[in-house]
Write a protein that holds these residues in place. Sequence first.
Motif, mmCIF file in Angstrom:
data_model
loop_
_atom_site.group_PDB
_atom_site.id
_atom_site.type_symbol
_atom_site.label_atom_id
_atom_site.label_comp_id
_atom_site.label_asym_id
_atom_site.label_seq_id
_atom_site.Cartn_x
_atom_site.Cartn_y
_atom_site.Cartn_z
ATOM 1 N N HIS A 673 0.835 -1.209 0.000
ATOM 2 C CA HIS A 673 0.000 0.000 0.000
ATOM 3 C C HIS A 673 0.864 1.251 0.000
ATOM 4 N N GLU A 675 0.965 4.039 1.544
ATOM 5 C CA GLU A 675 1.494 4.679 2.754
ATOM 6 C C GLU A 675 2.717 3.944 3.302
ATOM 7 N N CYS A 701 -6.034 1.642 5.824
ATOM 8 C CA CYS A 701 -6.610 0.321 6.090
ATOM 9 C C CYS A 701 -6.054 -0.220 7.412
ATOM 10 N N CYS A 704 -2.336 -1.362 7.380
ATOM 11 C CA CYS A 704 -1.346 -0.287 7.382
ATOM 12 C C CYS A 704 -1.315 0.412 8.742
HETATM 13 ZN ZN ZN Z 1 -3.203 -0.192 3.738
#
Ligand code: ZN
Length: 741
Positions: A673, A675, A701, A704
């Motif tokens: 992801h 981030e 999410c 993360c």
């Molecule tokens: Zn994520």
Amino acid sequence: MPFAWSVKDQALLQRFSFPATSVSNEQVLFRNECLVFAQMPERTGLTTIYHETRKLENENDDFERNGLDSSRLITVLKFCGGEGCLELGRSYHALIAKTGLDADDFVATSLIDMYAKCGDMDSADALFNQMPRFDVASCNCLISGYARCGLFDEGFRFFMKYDSFGNKPNPYTYSTMLAISGTFSVIEEGKQLHAQVVKMQYLSETAVSNALLTMYIKCGVMEDAESLFKRLPRRNVISWTAIINGLYQHKDFEKAMRLFCLMRENGIEPNEYTFTIALASCGSMRNLDCCHLLHALVIKKGMALGEFVGTAIIDMYSEIGEMDDAKKQFKAMETSASKVSRNALTKGLVQNEKAKEALDAFSEMVRKDAACDEFTFSIILKACASLPSITSCQQIHARIVKANFDTNTHVGSSLIEAYTKCGSVEEAERVFSRISAPDVVSWNSVIKAYSQNGNPRRAISLFRRMIDRGFRPTGSTFLAVLSACSHSGKIQEGQEIFQSMVSEFSISPEEAHYSCMVDLLGRSGQPEKALDYINNLPIEPTASIWKPLLAACRCHKNLRMAELVAKHILALDPDDATVYVTLSNMYAEAGQLVNAENQRKLMKLKEVTKEPGCSWTEVNNKIHKFFARDRTHPESAKIYSKLKQVMMQIKGTAYGTTNANSQQLKADPSLYHSEKLAVCFALISLPARKPVRIFKNLRVCSDCHMFMKSVSLVTDRVIVLSDNYRFHHFNEGCCSCGDYW
Ligand code: ZN
Ligand code: ZN
């Protein structure tokens, strides 16, 4: 003893190319006029002339005879009134009474005017009653004075007494009365005045008819304004401009433009003011052809490069998003470019999401040493906030301090908001403490800063302090403090504050307040209560009132209620991709893989597209942007190896244990992801211990979120992540949101 000029006076007189060597009564008068025209803001300027005039008086025996003539006095009194210097005016009044000059009608009227303008209506009224003869000009001064003091009833009562003076109001009186009626928006009185104006046959006086027109427009009755306009015996450029402006103010841009054309067909030439309204109407109509045509006309009239009209052209192009045209216009104005036109261009760039360009334009301004005002700083800080770039924010902060604007209430509030958006709440509070006279907006900004930035308790205590200090909270104050209550799980306190908003401060709750209350109840693990609350709302629940309940269902894994809530949201907003995504994720977590897949299919079928997730971070004054599985960054190889290294490091933490299963699924997409990539890039680029600031366009999410917590623990870094819902401050393995977002 020779008369000495102060340094300030000399500088002023030099500006008027006046040799400041000797002094005569002529020069005193001239100096007074200089000061009037220079519009010195400080009263010190006035005190200076007062004392120096007095000095002069003592030195010059002839002063009382020669120096104190009525025309000179009228100038000084006008000055005192304009500057609101009551004390000085009073001293002159004493001087006038001593010399008997108050028998002069003009001087007496000037005295009344001075008192009225300084807001001393009792003195003005007493003087008026002492006047031997009736004087219509003095009446008008009194009426204007009442209006300026907001004493509408007194003004009107005085006006009604006119007959008892055995005299008739003149057209100027009516213009003044109509202006007052417009300002106070009292349509009934306005209509009475209209009837009198017709009876007195003053309607053909354009000053009166224009005042009538403006009164109707200000009272918001456009039909009456338009029908009056049609029946006016004489219409000049001011009447046309007034009606066009009225239509513009009431957002009837098409009609405003139609009348603008009609005006020209009638052979009336628009003035600069008419053009600026027409330009603004065109911009609001969002009609590019119309804009270009009007622009061409303005050029033909030779008005395009003036500050007033030129800036309106920049505003117009900014409004319709044609920033290239706006920049071209600014360039054309370059030599005559002023603070106003620069600010207009910067504002246009910020509005059109060209924050980087706006910052460049600001640097250019600084380089050229162009003057900045509070408006300049406020817009440029918006640019910093929208990026958001903490480095730019700090640089501009330094500028602000240098320009002595850091104690300014408006600039301070903008600075607080900018630092808040950059996730730096400590800076925000430091700025707040420097503001010399914080107003409600500044308090709101700092409360919001803490509410959004993971210190809800501080937000609530600041809210209490604000009330203790006698400030009246607004709807946005409550929004900030309610959301703080919700973040800190203070259910009881939140409900009490909501109650006090309605009962104590008579603020009627809006959609956003209800949405906050739903969040509060839902978050506390009482989704049923939240559902009850929604069902009993005095307003029809909107999608944004339902949404926090869906989030609550997700956090408390209440799938059944989530299905129900999702139905409600989709009925109101069928294109909301987050609803499908949330449901799909919840089904997946509950092991209902078929249902999860169905949601994804449904989303595809309805062609609802989810915005691709994207994160960015600022390193060395540059914004670096990442998408999921992004390998386009030049340092990509290093970033991925850092990610691998970090994953090894955090194996022993909470992240490692809960994600043992997904770790085995090598293809787990959440591993890449955006981030995570952004944080790894920041870790390899920033000096040790420097806080890492990541921004994301979507909600973070849960994988993360847990990743960030563990990374903050093993790398000993503060990580601030701002997703499009809130800020998360990760520190030593915990998040400020308390794992609820
Ligand atoms: Zn994520
Ligand atoms: Zn969090």
